[in-house]
Design an enzyme around this catalytic site. Structure first.
Site, PDB file in Angstrom:
ATOM      1  N   LYS A 103      -9.631  13.114   5.141  1.00 55.34           N
ATOM      2  CA  LYS A 103      -8.774  11.983   5.152  1.00 55.34           C
ATOM      3  C   LYS A 103      -8.018  11.973   6.396  1.00 55.34           C
ATOM      4  CE  LYS A 103      -7.525  13.425   0.891  1.00 55.34           C
ATOM      5  NZ  LYS A 103      -7.327  12.377  -0.016  1.00 55.34           N
ATOM      6  N   ARG A 104      -7.197  10.982   6.562  1.00 59.27           N
ATOM      7  CA  ARG A 104      -6.172  11.089   7.761  1.00 59.27           C
ATOM      8  C   ARG A 104      -5.584  12.106   7.585  1.00 59.27           C
ATOM      9  NH1 ARG A 104      -6.339   6.665  11.663  1.00 59.27           N
ATOM     10  NH2 ARG A 104      -4.767   7.936  12.585  1.00 59.27           N
TER      11      ARG A 104
ATOM     12  N   LYS B  85      -0.349  13.869   3.053  1.00 59.09           N
ATOM     13  CA  LYS B  85      -1.549  14.321   2.338  1.00 59.09           C
ATOM     14  C   LYS B  85      -1.588  15.671   2.310  1.00 59.09           C
ATOM     15  CE  LYS B  85      -3.614   9.879   3.903  1.00 59.09           C
ATOM     16  NZ  LYS B  85      -4.542   9.560   2.420  1.00 59.09           N
TER      17      LYS B  85
ATOM     18  N   HIS C   9       0.706  -1.312  -0.157  1.00 56.55           N
ATOM     19  CA  HIS C   9       0.037   0.016  -0.086  1.00 56.55           C
ATOM     20  C   HIS C   9       1.011   1.390   0.067  1.00 56.55           C
ATOM     21  CE1 HIS C   9      -4.188  -1.538   0.716  1.00 56.55           C
ATOM     22  NE2 HIS C   9      -3.516  -2.708   0.991  1.00 56.55           N
TER      23      HIS C   9
ATOM     24  N   LYS D 223     -14.603   8.451  -4.499  1.00 54.89           N
ATOM     25  CA  LYS D 223     -16.031   8.596  -3.803  1.00 54.89           C
ATOM     26  C   LYS D 223     -16.550   9.835  -4.385  1.00 54.89           C
ATOM     27  CE  LYS D 223     -14.701   6.166   0.053  1.00 54.89           C
ATOM     28  NZ  LYS D 223     -13.971   6.543   1.547  1.00 54.89           N
TER      29      LYS D 223
ATOM     30  N   THR E 273      -8.948   6.480  -2.306  1.00 62.82           N
ATOM     31  CA  THR E 273     -10.022   6.040  -2.717  1.00 62.82           C
ATOM     32  C   THR E 273     -11.129   7.133  -2.449  1.00 62.82           C
ATOM     33  OG1 THR E 273     -10.119   4.867  -0.637  1.00 62.82           O
ATOM     34  CG2 THR E 273      -9.904   3.339  -2.289  1.00 62.82           C
TER      35      THR E 273
HETATM   36  C1  PLP Z   1     -12.544   6.623   1.910  1.00 65.90           C
HETATM   37  C2  PLP Z   1     -12.123   6.667   3.155  1.00 65.90           C
HETATM   38  C3  PLP Z   1     -10.970   6.966   3.666  1.00 65.90           C
HETATM   39  C4  PLP Z   1      -9.913   6.972   2.519  1.00 65.90           C
HETATM   40  O1  PLP Z   1      -9.533   8.393   2.092  1.00 65.90           O
HETATM   41  P1  PLP Z   1      -8.242   8.714   1.267  1.00 65.90           P
HETATM   42  O2  PLP Z   1      -8.662  10.255   1.021  1.00 65.90           O
HETATM   43  O3  PLP Z   1      -8.290   7.891   0.130  1.00 65.90           O
HETATM   44  O4  PLP Z   1      -7.267   8.653   2.216  1.00 65.90           O
HETATM   45  C5  PLP Z   1     -10.621   7.267   4.866  1.00 65.90           C
HETATM   46  N1  PLP Z   1     -11.510   7.340   5.676  1.00 65.90           N
HETATM   47  C6  PLP Z   1     -12.656   6.948   5.719  1.00 65.90           C
HETATM   48  C7  PLP Z   1     -13.736   7.366   6.767  1.00 65.90           C
HETATM   49  C8  PLP Z   1     -13.130   6.828   4.324  1.00 65.90           C
HETATM   50  O5  PLP Z   1     -14.490   6.480   4.079  1.00 65.90           O
END
Ligand code: PLP
Length: 870
Positions: free
Chosen positions: A600-601, A606, A407, A717, A713
């Site tokens: 996101k985290r 990031k 990953h 979305k 991901t």
């Molecule tokens: C999809 C999702 C992530 C991943 O987000 P990225 O922007 O791809 O790092 C993290 N946390 C939650 C709750 C998500 O639904």
């Protein structure tokens, strides 16, 4: 196109029937090979066999039965919590009947199963998903309504199953959904943490962590299998013993501490199919063996207390995302889960009375990151030490069974266990690792004689002090396939992190499967209105299991009533988010503004810091305007929404959260600014909040330093829900661009191929202090003059950029980022029709990013499995 005439949602055809009907299995009876029930008793079993509900009345009967008998309540004291529990139990019962039949079918068919080993499953809520996948949402809504409850209120009661940190865990959750939906025999194996990812509170702008005791009111979605108890040993010593059968001597491990792994099953329903797979999660329990030594010494209290410690193994999820911390308890968790899962799989295999050489024809195991890699060693140990296979035969079975998903290429995220720690906890496994390594290095030496440099790079043991076990190396050596999670990332694996292994194994072993998301949760559930609009144009919901059908939306980009409805839905979703924001933060935001979202985290790679510096820059420009007239003329009203959790020990990430909140405090109450700019930090970002947030963006930010993000991901979305992206050329942004067209995405910043050189430049230039562009210097000056409170709080953040080498290249990308934000503003404000066309064309071309496609690729290229036909 006659099949594309608009239809109202009510008149839609019911979901296309898949290979298996929703009401069950079409074959009259699934033959079970062994049954302890004598044949003359079986008629009775059939006569009284459980029936699942299929009507509103049958649902209500089941609901009330659960209120009265499962919960011991009545209509006089049934509150929303009880109603949620009863409704869940009723739906769960239905799932269990499907689950049982599915497992019988898979056993009768005697097919190869896939086991997805993931240390994290970020499932979110189960109920809404089950209602949608079983196509009983309307029925249930009516059922509870007539009994005096509102379904939406009940759905809100369910706590998220937050058994993961972020993208990696959510990927596993999307994958089990797709495995079920596509009729694969695919189980997930995980850990039943009693405390999932912490709940985040924001107090005075700081992140405060509170425990997430998600099992507080018990969990109707799990089935305890308390009879499945698998012993797992730790510590102890190894000895050479004589095998009584063969007379040969062999190694054996005698553990000195034992716990039990108890199974909890979570049914995973597919959409539009009766296929229900299993997610088996292990919980640690003390053994029932008693320490009589201690007891006899009169130390009853201590001997009980010792046993209680067992439960701590599965107590809590480690809250780090993309960061490795070598804690013994974590290795204990990993071995616990992996040993129990393998034991379970092996037991199932042994029942088929096959030869061991057929194990890989029955079992494929996917390692989600290196967390379960000790499974490679455990299977070798079971085959050699316990089952008595010779080393090489066993090792071929192991390699054919496993495959490994990487990953990240970031060094700080790679697992390396200190050798002493590992050998103390798992002494026999360490010996086996030495043997695996020795045989592997001998092969390498044969192929590349005298290349000591290569040997030291591919060795499982890192000859540092103290020595480490490199889990990625072990995973590669023990697998037949290794994949990255987006094309750019997989290419970086082949050319950088794993290039020495490419030399050894050839490039064919290293492949790519670009991540995806399940459109059931991330479109149907998250965005009911848009999914219904799409269904009305595409002739039903078939696109949810065949996402490339979205392509047909392209024929509506000139349909003005369609576009109008599209825009209305976006505003509705923005209103829904505004309400959530108001409830969580008290901040009022205007749904007519441009919603710019980054959730996101929180991580330096990031680059939420880039985002907030951009916000500050915008604020400073607004403040320079002479009057409101000028401000309104120059700037598009915008809301910057940021959310995400920082690892509790990650100081810099927490500093960024504090800065975002402090900036928000100043801007949101500045009377000069009004609706022109608002800054919101959404506390406690999780899956159920993501379902509200991802449908409400105009633009979302995916702005990692090029080459650092595996895939991402949430980018998928947001675009699937009709939002545009501002992003770097990183992770799956690259393939999103390829699919939707570069005219539909706002890309900026340096490319991955230049990152090394740029970092090098920083190392040698930073002391001259000439690297910060004036635009960013202006931002730093504002922070340093206490515009957002005590600037000393942000000193380390600014220093990391100005004097410690700017590892994440904020200075290099800042101006490019600002320019691109300007483009976003202009497009949104002055070319709204083109904007909507961009959104529609993007959605039309997102079919590739269904996790169904991922599972098909894994099935064909890695697992060698097919969907189960009845
Ligand atoms: C999809 C999702 C992530 C991943 O987000 P990225 O922007 O791809 O790092 C993290 N946390 C939650 C709750 C998500 O639904």
């Amino acid at each position: 196109m006659s099949d594309l005439v608009p239809q109202s949602p009510e008149s839609l055809p019911r979901p296309r029937l898949h290979k298996r009907t929703l009401t069950g299995f079409t074959s009259t009876e699934i033959k079970v090979i062994d049954s302890i029930i004598p044949s003359e008793s079986r008629e009775l079993w059939k006569k009284f066999g459980s029936k699942e509900f299929n009507t509103v009345e049958e649902f209500q009967a089941s609901f009330i039965s659960h209120v009265e008998k499962t919960l011991a309540r009545s209509m006089y004291n049934c509150d929303n919590l009880a109603a949620y529990q009863a409704a869940s139990s009723a739906v769960r019962d239905k799932l269990i009947l499907h689950w049982n039949k599915t497992q019988q079918l898979h056993t009768a068919k005697d097919i190869k199963r896939v086991y997805y080993f993931s240390f994290e499953f970020l499932m979110g809520r189960a109920m809404d998903n089950a209602l949608i996948n079983l196509d009983i949402k309307d029925l249930t809504k009516e059922g509870v309504n007539k009994l005096g409850f509102n379904l939406e209120d009940l759905l809100e009661i369910e706590p998220d199953a937050g058994l993961g940190n972020g993208g990696l865990g959510r990927l596993a959750a999307c994958f089990v959904d797709s495995l079920s939906t596509q009729n694969y025999a695919g189980w997930g194996y995980g850990v039943r943490y009693q405390y999932g990812i912490f709940a985040q509170k924001i107090i005075d702008g700081y992140q405060v962590e509170t425990p997430d005791y998600w099992l507080r009111f018990s969990n109707p979605w799990e089935l305890p299998r308390l009879e499945i108890q698998i012993p797992v040993d730790y510590y102890g010593f190894t000895q050479t013993v004589k095998d009584l059968k063969t007379g040969k001597s062999k190694k054996q491990w005698f553990g000195s501490e034992r716990v039990l792994a108890v199974a909890y099953d979570f049914p995973v329903p597919g959409y539009d199919t009766a296929n229900v797979n299993n997610l088996r999660m292990w919980s640690a329990q003390p053994t029932t063996e008693f320490d009589f030594n201690k007891f006899n010494q009169g130390d009853y209290q201590n001997s009980v207390a010792e046993q209680q410690k067992a439960e701590s193994i599965t107590a809590v999820l480690y809250p780090n995302d993309n960061f490795y911390q070598g804690k013994e308890l974590r290795l204990k968790q990993q071995y616990f889960w992996v040993a129990a899962s393998l034991h379970d799989i092996i037991r199932r295999f042994i029942k088929t009375k096959r030869n061991w050489s057929e194990f890989p024809d029955q079992v494929a195991i996917q390692l989600n990151d290196t967390h379960p890699t000790v499974a490679v060693v455990e299977l070798q140990r079971v085959l050699v030490d316990i089952e008595g296979l010779d080393w090489d035969t066993a090792w071929q079975i192991v390699i054919k069974t496993f495959s490994y998903t990487n990953h990240t290429v970031m060094q700080e995220a790679l697992e390396k266990w200190p050798l002493d720690l590992f050998g103390n906890l798992l002494p026999r496994h360490l010996e086996i690792i030495y043997d695996i390594n020795l045989k592997f290095l001998q092969q390498v030496e044969k192929k590349f004689p005298g290349d000591n440099d290569l040997l030291s790079k591919v060795s499982i043991i890192e000859e540092s002090s103290p020595k480490n076990i490199r889990m990625a190396n072990l995973a590669i050596i023990g697998s037949h396939r290794v994949n990255g999670v987006a094309e750019l990332h997989s290419e970086l694996l082949r050319t950088t992190l794993f290039k020495d292994f490419v030399k050894v194994f050839g490039v064919e072993k290293f492949t790519n499967v670009t991540n995806g998301i399940t459109p059931r949760r991330w479109l149907r559930e998250a965005n009911p209105e848009l999914s219904e609009l799409i269904a009305s144009k595409l002739g039903g919901f078939g696109y949810l299991t065949n996402l490339t059908e979205l392509k047909k939306l392209e024929s509506f980009i000139n349909d003005s009533s369609f576009k109008k409805r599209w825009a209305e839905i976006k505003v509705n979703n923005k209103k829904r988010l505004s309400l959530l924001v108001k409830n969580l933060t008290g901040i009022d935001i205007n749904p007519d503004s441009l919603f710019d979202i980054q959730v996101k985290r929180i991580h330096e790679y990031k680059r939420q810091q880039l985002n907030i510096f951009g916000v500050i820059h915008r604020y400073l420009q607004l403040k320079k305007c002479k009057n409101n007239e000028e401000r309104v003329k120059l700037y598009t009203p915008k809301v910057s929404i940021i959310g995400g959790k920082a690892a509790p020990g990650y100081y810099m990430a927490k500093t960024i959260i504090k800065l975002i909140n402090s900036v928000g405090d100043v801007i949101n109450k500045d009377p000069d600014i009004g609706d022109l700019l608002k800054v919101v930090f959404v506390p406690d970002y999780n899956v159920s909040k993501a379902q509200i947030i991802t449908s409400a963006s105009d633009v979302s930010e995916h702005i990692s330093t090029a080459g650092t993000e595996g895939s991402g991901t949430s980018n998928m979305k947001f675009v699937l829900n009709g939002g545009l992206i501002i992003g770097t050329v990183d992770g799956a942004n690259v393939e999103i661009t390829r699919e939707i067209g570069e005219e539909n995405i706002f890309l900026f910043g340096n490319l991955a191929e230049n990152v090394e050189q740029l970092r090098h430049n920083h190392k040698f230039n930073s002391l001259e202090n000439n690297i910060v562009p004036s635009s960013l210097q202006e931002v730093f000056d504002a922070i340093e003059s206490n515009t957002f409170g005590d600037s000393s709080e942000y000193k380390s953040l600014i220093d990391s950029i100005k004097i410690h080498g700017d590892y994440y290249l904020v200075t290099d990308d800042f101006d490019s980022y600002l320019q691109t934000q300007k483009l976003v503003d202009d497009e949104f404000r002055n070319h709204r029709d083109e904007w909507i066309v961009k959104c529609i064309s993007s959605v039309a071309n997102m079919g590739f990013f269904s996790s169904d496609r991922c599972i098909q690729e894994y099935a064909e290229n890695i697992w060698n499995v097919e969907p189960v036909q009845e």
